[in-house]
Design a protein around this motif. Structure first.
Motif, PDB file in Angstrom:
ATOM      1  N   ASP A  14      54.398  85.920  31.458  1.00 26.27           N
ATOM      2  CA  ASP A  14      55.379  86.221  30.261  1.00 26.27           C
ATOM      3  C   ASP A  14      56.131  87.498  30.392  1.00 26.27           C
ATOM      4  N   ALA A  15      56.112  88.467  31.368  1.00 28.23           N
ATOM      5  CA  ALA A  15      56.999  89.499  31.614  1.00 28.23           C
ATOM      6  C   ALA A  15      58.463  89.100  31.476  1.00 28.23           C
ATOM      7  N   PRO A  16      59.510  89.711  30.712  1.00 26.67           N
ATOM      8  CA  PRO A  16      60.722  89.528  30.878  1.00 26.67           C
ATOM      9  C   PRO A  16      61.267  89.932  32.328  1.00 26.67           C
ATOM     10  N   VAL A  17      62.101  89.084  32.903  1.00 28.93           N
ATOM     11  CA  VAL A  17      62.729  89.359  34.394  1.00 28.93           C
ATOM     12  C   VAL A  17      64.085  89.003  34.592  1.00 28.93           C
ATOM     13  N   VAL A  18      64.994  89.677  35.314  1.00 29.67           N
ATOM     14  CA  VAL A  18      66.201  89.390  35.689  1.00 29.67           C
ATOM     15  C   VAL A  18      66.026  89.247  37.173  1.00 29.67           C
ATOM     16  N   ILE A  19      66.522  88.242  38.120  1.00 23.31           N
ATOM     17  CA  ILE A  19      66.464  88.272  39.400  1.00 23.31           C
ATOM     18  C   ILE A  19      67.854  88.522  39.986  1.00 23.31           C
ATOM     19  N   VAL A  20      67.968  89.383  41.035  1.00 18.41           N
ATOM     20  CA  VAL A  20      69.497  89.592  41.624  1.00 18.41           C
ATOM     21  C   VAL A  20      69.234  89.411  43.176  1.00 18.41           C
ATOM     22  N   ASP A  21      70.444  89.033  43.560  1.00 17.96           N
ATOM     23  CA  ASP A  21      70.603  88.839  45.072  1.00 17.96           C
ATOM     24  C   ASP A  21      69.533  87.789  45.902  1.00 17.96           C
ATOM     25  N   THR A  22      68.984  87.057  45.072  1.00 12.29           N
ATOM     26  CA  THR A  22      68.012  86.197  45.541  1.00 12.29           C
ATOM     27  C   THR A  22      68.104  84.954  44.621  1.00 12.29           C
ATOM     28  N   ASN A  23      67.558  83.662  44.645  1.00 10.63           N
ATOM     29  CA  ASN A  23      66.814  82.830  43.985  1.00 10.63           C
ATOM     30  C   ASN A  23      65.833  81.891  44.553  1.00 10.63           C
ATOM     31  N   ASN A  24      65.534  82.505  45.754  1.00 14.51           N
ATOM     32  CA  ASN A  24      64.504  81.812  46.773  1.00 14.51           C
ATOM     33  C   ASN A  24      63.209  82.245  46.153  1.00 14.51           C
ATOM     34  N   PRO A  25      62.184  81.412  45.794  1.00 15.83           N
ATOM     35  CA  PRO A  25      60.855  81.947  45.514  1.00 15.83           C
ATOM     36  C   PRO A  25      59.890  82.606  46.546  1.00 15.83           C
ATOM     37  N   ALA A  26      60.485  82.127  47.754  1.00 16.01           N
ATOM     38  CA  ALA A  26      59.644  82.580  48.990  1.00 16.01           C
ATOM     39  C   ALA A  26      60.048  84.115  49.244  1.00 16.01           C
ATOM     40  N   GLU A  27      60.946  84.569  48.552  1.00 13.82           N
ATOM     41  CA  GLU A  27      61.532  86.125  48.803  1.00 13.82           C
ATOM     42  C   GLU A  27      61.042  86.933  47.557  1.00 13.82           C
ATOM     43  N   LEU A  28      60.337  86.159  46.526  1.00 12.81           N
ATOM     44  CA  LEU A  28      59.830  86.751  45.248  1.00 12.81           C
ATOM     45  C   LEU A  28      58.572  86.913  45.264  1.00 12.81           C
ATOM     46  N   PRO A  29      57.905  87.588  44.093  1.00 10.75           N
ATOM     47  CA  PRO A  29      56.493  87.702  44.130  1.00 10.75           C
ATOM     48  C   PRO A  29      56.025  86.354  43.914  1.00 10.75           C
ATOM     49  N   ALA A  30      54.750  85.830  44.332  1.00 13.19           N
ATOM     50  CA  ALA A  30      53.834  84.650  44.343  1.00 13.19           C
ATOM     51  C   ALA A  30      53.901  84.329  42.979  1.00 13.19           C
ATOM     52  N   ASP A  31      53.716  85.029  41.831  1.00 16.26           N
ATOM     53  CA  ASP A  31      53.547  84.941  40.637  1.00 16.26           C
ATOM     54  C   ASP A  31      54.878  84.857  39.769  1.00 16.26           C
ATOM     55  N   ILE A  32      55.857  84.790  40.393  1.00 19.06           N
ATOM     56  CA  ILE A  32      57.130  84.651  39.683  1.00 19.06           C
ATOM     57  C   ILE A  32      57.435  83.622  38.672  1.00 19.06           C
ATOM     58  N   ASN A  33      56.871  82.302  38.921  1.00 19.46           N
ATOM     59  CA  ASN A  33      57.154  81.344  37.896  1.00 19.46           C
ATOM     60  C   ASN A  33      56.290  81.440  36.627  1.00 19.46           C
ATOM     61  N   ALA A  34      55.181  82.581  36.624  1.00 16.95           N
ATOM     62  CA  ALA A  34      54.484  82.840  35.587  1.00 16.95           C
ATOM     63  C   ALA A  34      55.318  83.808  34.496  1.00 16.95           C
ATOM     64  N   ALA A  35      56.352  84.455  35.194  1.00 21.33           N
ATOM     65  CA  ALA A  35      56.942  85.530  34.313  1.00 21.33           C
ATOM     66  C   ALA A  35      58.254  84.513  33.489  1.00 21.33           C
ATOM     67  N   ASP A  36      58.671  85.312  32.494  1.00 15.64           N
ATOM     68  CA  ASP A  36      59.868  84.748  31.672  1.00 15.64           C
ATOM     69  C   ASP A  36      61.164  85.432  32.325  1.00 15.64           C
ATOM     70  N   ILE A  37      61.748  84.373  33.176  1.00 15.95           N
ATOM     71  CA  ILE A  37      62.751  84.538  33.808  1.00 15.95           C
ATOM     72  C   ILE A  37      63.943  84.403  32.936  1.00 15.95           C
ATOM     73  N   ARG A  38      64.685  85.555  32.641  1.00 18.57           N
ATOM     74  CA  ARG A  38      65.928  85.652  31.697  1.00 18.57           C
ATOM     75  C   ARG A  38      67.230  85.390  32.216  1.00 18.57           C
TER      76      ARG A  38
END
Length: 306
Positions: free
Chosen positions: A67-91
């Motif tokens: 549930d931590a708020p995050v903004v993702i830049v320069d990618t939208n690929n889950p393989a390039e992001l933390p394994a727990d990215i979908n548990a975060a609050d992607i803003r």
């Protein structure tokens, strides 16, 4: 809560600078507490940018809290992001790569993906009139990101918008683009402190072709000989890196920025066949030169065949 802004693993200049740019915008313009972060150590060119503009290196994180708020830049690929990215609050997502899919959000979000060479170019457009408030150091980071991703406008991903915005920033900063880009590329080319495994992972993305999984690594340099002199040890290390990373093969393209060509290391018949099918190359040794190949996104990955 503070919103974390970060890009992809193995952060290059754009994935180091763009989080800094957008965290500034969220904090100082939008009034949203934000902090930039990195998913690993930045490369030598990114470190040059931080030192040149007296910017603090963002915190390095391995994961994000639920549930931590995050903004993702320069990618939208889950393989390039933390394994727990979908548990975060992607803003939000700001990117210039193809849409991959697989990210999950808590609700509707702002997404901006454009076919431009650099995430920072998109941010310049999004920030608009508020660019007048941007500190010199952040503008310097923005210019560095654009010149890096466009290889000083040599990359086929470069658009007129990237060029126009880079020139506007350079004029504002009183910088000669050619001189500054030469400093950047000299920093990027100094890889003497890195192990072979670090070089193979430094600027890389995982990509599948059919049932074959690759780690596609690119090293952009004005001194390709400094990398190619390590050819034998790099080839030997590919086997170890592939096994550790769960891929079938590491592909290493050494991009010669000034001569606008790439040299692909050819350790085995799989890569020999790939070079012949993908690029129409004739392979007679353990390297092959690919004239005009500069961009992983536009020229390498879309053409890979096995």
């Amino acid at each position: 809560m503070t919103t974390l802004v970060f890009g992809h693993k193995s952060p290059d200049t754009d994935s180091t600078g763009s989080p800094i740019i957008w965290a500034w915008y969220l904090n100082d313009v939008q009034g949203t507490p934000a902090a930039p972060a990195l998913l690993g150590e930045p490369n030598t060119e990114a470190l040059f940018m931080l030192e040149r503009w007296n910017l603090d290196k963002p915190q390095i994180i391995e994961g994000v809290a639920a549930d931590a708020p995050v903004v993702i830049v320069d990618t939208n690929n889950p393989a390039e992001l933390p394994a727990d990215i979908n548990a975060a609050d992607i803003r939000g997502i700001i990117d210039h790569h193809k849409l991959v899919g697989g990210l999950e959000t808590k609700g509707p979000i702002d997404i901006r993906i454009e076919p431009l060479a650099c995430t920072a170019t998109i941010m310049y457009k999004m920030i608009g009139k508020d660019m007048a408030q941007m500190p010199t150091a952040i503008k310097g980071a923005m210019l560095t990101c654009i010149l890096s991703d466009t290889l000083e406008f040599r990359s086929p991903t470069t658009t007129q918008e990237d060029k126009a915005i880079a020139h506007a920033l350079a004029e504002d900063l009183g910088i000669e683009i050619a001189d500054y880009a030469a400093e950047m590329f000299a920093a990027k080319s100094d890889v003497s402190a890195f192990s072979d495994a670090e070089l193979l992972r430094m600027d890389s993305k995982e990509y599948g072709v059919g049932d074959t999984k690759f780690r596609v690594s690119v090293l952009e340099t004005t001194a390709p000989a400094t990398v190619l002199d390590r050819k034998d040890s790099l080839i030997n290390t590919m086997t170890t890196v592939a096994a550790e990373d769960g891929v079938d093969q590491v592909l290493l393209f050494v991009v010669d920025i000034l001569n606008e060509e790439a040299t692909l290391l050819v350790p085995n018949d799989l890569v020999k066949t790939l070079a012949e099918k993908s690029f129409g190359a004739t392979v007679s040794g353990d390297t092959v030169v690919l004239p005009g190949i500069m961009s992983r996104k536009k020229q390498i990955i879309p053409n890979l065949k096995v």
